[in-house]
Write an enzyme that holds these catalytic residues in place. Sequence first.
Site, PDB file in Angstrom:
ATOM      1  N   LYS A 160       0.375  -2.622  -3.450  1.00 60.98           N
ATOM      2  CA  LYS A 160      -0.302  -3.887  -3.129  1.00 60.98           C
ATOM      3  C   LYS A 160      -1.256  -3.623  -1.976  1.00 60.98           C
ATOM      4  O   LYS A 160      -0.987  -3.966  -0.814  1.00 60.98           O
ATOM      5  CB  LYS A 160       0.724  -4.968  -2.811  1.00 60.98           C
ATOM      6  CG  LYS A 160       0.164  -6.381  -2.961  1.00 60.98           C
ATOM      7  CD  LYS A 160       1.271  -7.410  -2.947  1.00 60.98           C
ATOM      8  CE  LYS A 160       0.731  -8.815  -2.791  1.00 60.98           C
ATOM      9  NZ  LYS A 160      -0.054  -9.284  -3.925  1.00 60.98           N
TER      10      LYS A 160
HETATM   11  N1  PPE Z   1      -0.349  -9.076  -9.849  1.00 62.00           N
HETATM   12  C1  PPE Z   1      -1.244  -9.175  -8.838  1.00 62.00           C
HETATM   13  C2  PPE Z   1      -2.550  -8.486  -8.955  1.00 62.00           C
HETATM   14  C3  PPE Z   1      -0.919  -9.933  -7.710  1.00 62.00           C
HETATM   15  O1  PPE Z   1      -1.808 -10.026  -6.720  1.00 62.00           O
HETATM   16  C4  PPE Z   1       0.329 -10.586  -7.641  1.00 62.00           C
HETATM   17  C5  PPE Z   1       0.688 -11.406  -6.446  1.00 62.00           C
HETATM   18  C6  PPE Z   1       1.223 -10.459  -8.714  1.00 62.00           C
HETATM   19  C7  PPE Z   1       0.860  -9.660  -9.791  1.00 62.00           C
HETATM   20  C8  PPE Z   1       2.586 -11.091  -8.706  1.00 62.00           C
HETATM   21  O2  PPE Z   1       3.458 -10.426  -7.813  1.00 62.00           O
HETATM   22  P1  PPE Z   1       4.634 -11.175  -7.058  1.00 62.00           P
HETATM   23  O3  PPE Z   1       3.994 -12.095  -6.058  1.00 62.00           O
HETATM   24  O4  PPE Z   1       5.427 -10.101  -6.428  1.00 62.00           O
HETATM   25  O5  PPE Z   1       5.388 -11.918  -8.094  1.00 62.00           O
HETATM   26  N2  PPE Z   1      -0.396 -12.031  -5.788  1.00 62.00           N
HETATM   27  C9  PPE Z   1      -0.241 -12.454  -4.437  1.00 62.00           C
HETATM   28  C10 PPE Z   1      -1.553 -12.736  -3.770  1.00 62.00           C
HETATM   29  C11 PPE Z   1      -2.299 -13.943  -4.197  1.00 62.00           C
HETATM   30  C12 PPE Z   1      -3.503 -14.155  -3.312  1.00 62.00           C
HETATM   31  O6  PPE Z   1      -4.402 -14.907  -3.702  1.00 62.00           O
HETATM   32  O7  PPE Z   1      -3.545 -13.598  -2.218  1.00 62.00           O
HETATM   33  C13 PPE Z   1       0.759 -13.587  -4.314  1.00 62.00           C
HETATM   34  O8  PPE Z   1       1.077 -14.243  -5.301  1.00 62.00           O
HETATM   35  O9  PPE Z   1       1.243 -13.791  -3.214  1.00 62.00           O
END
Ligand code: PPE
Length: 309
Positions: A160
């Site tokens: 991330k």
């Molecule tokens: N894919 C991506 C690319 C992504 O950024 C997130 C979270 C996810 C999948 C889902 O992961 P999880 O949160 O562990 O279930 N995106 C984060 C950032 C959003 C933003 O605008 O900043 C979030 O949901 O916190």
Amino acid sequence: MAFEGCRKIWMNGEFVDFEKATVHVLSHVLHYGSGVFEGMRCYDNAKLGPVAFRLSDHTRRLFNSAKVLRMEIPYTEAEIDAAILETLRVNELASAYIRPLVYRGMASLGVDPTPCPVDVMIAAWSWGAYLGPEALAEGVDVRISSWTRMAPNTFPAMVKSVANYLNSQLIRMEANADGYTEGIGLDVNGFVCEGSGENLFIVYKGVLITPVLGNSVLEGITRDCIITLAREMGLEVREQPVPREMLYMADEVFFTGSAAEVTPIRSIDRIPVGKGRAGDVALELQKRFFDIVEGRAEDRFGWLTPVRG
Ligand code: PPE
């Protein structure tokens, strides 16, 4: 304003007033995207009070992301867990979005980040439904992005990292400019990946399917929750490569993420998904998810950490 309720930000071990929480313009991260971050939520749980959701799993992923970027975080995971809880207490937040960021600060420029300090900050504020107030109940309209997700062995999708979100921004801006709420990225071979900030699930022939790790997706923590809840419901869950056309043929498609929670998708490229409204499986999983975090159901998987101990 954005950042409602964010009064003090934890920076390298100290709480700093919102207005003073700044970095130097020559910080490495501003020039080269050298940072890793997390996004997680705190829910106001009816039984336990404010609870951090999957706290240690987010902290673990933050440390794993930093490891790939050869960044040594000058705190232990337990110290970061404690700092997140302290940030929620200091700001007196009951329900919040939490953003820890580990970044290369200011010492020198040039691509090599290693002379620069590894700085850490944690902020929290009130953040409602990520894709708009109606999204959770009604579903959203999305498009397939013309931008491809990161190819394997280029930008590490399981990390991330701040830099990965250049691709996300391109997807999101293009979708919004064309009147869609969000975009879906395909990988370099045309297989379905995820949204700009969400994992993706589809219901096809009664099976819950999500792209496999390795098809350029983040190992989402909400993704893991949904797989767990679906199996508990007796649904078959498969992680597999997903061809684009399966999205249009599916009975249901939905997003998951810390910010997006469980958001149904009602159309893709103006083609209705299923009946063109939020799907029953998505809404059932969403309900089970909110029942746990909001305290109507037991925390039977150990996902909640009470903020006030
Ligand atoms: N894919 C991506 C690319 C992504 O950024 C997130 C979270 C996810 C999948 C889902 O992961 P999880 O949160 O562990 O279930 N995106 C984060 C950032 C959003 C933003 O605008 O900043 C979030 O949901 O916190």
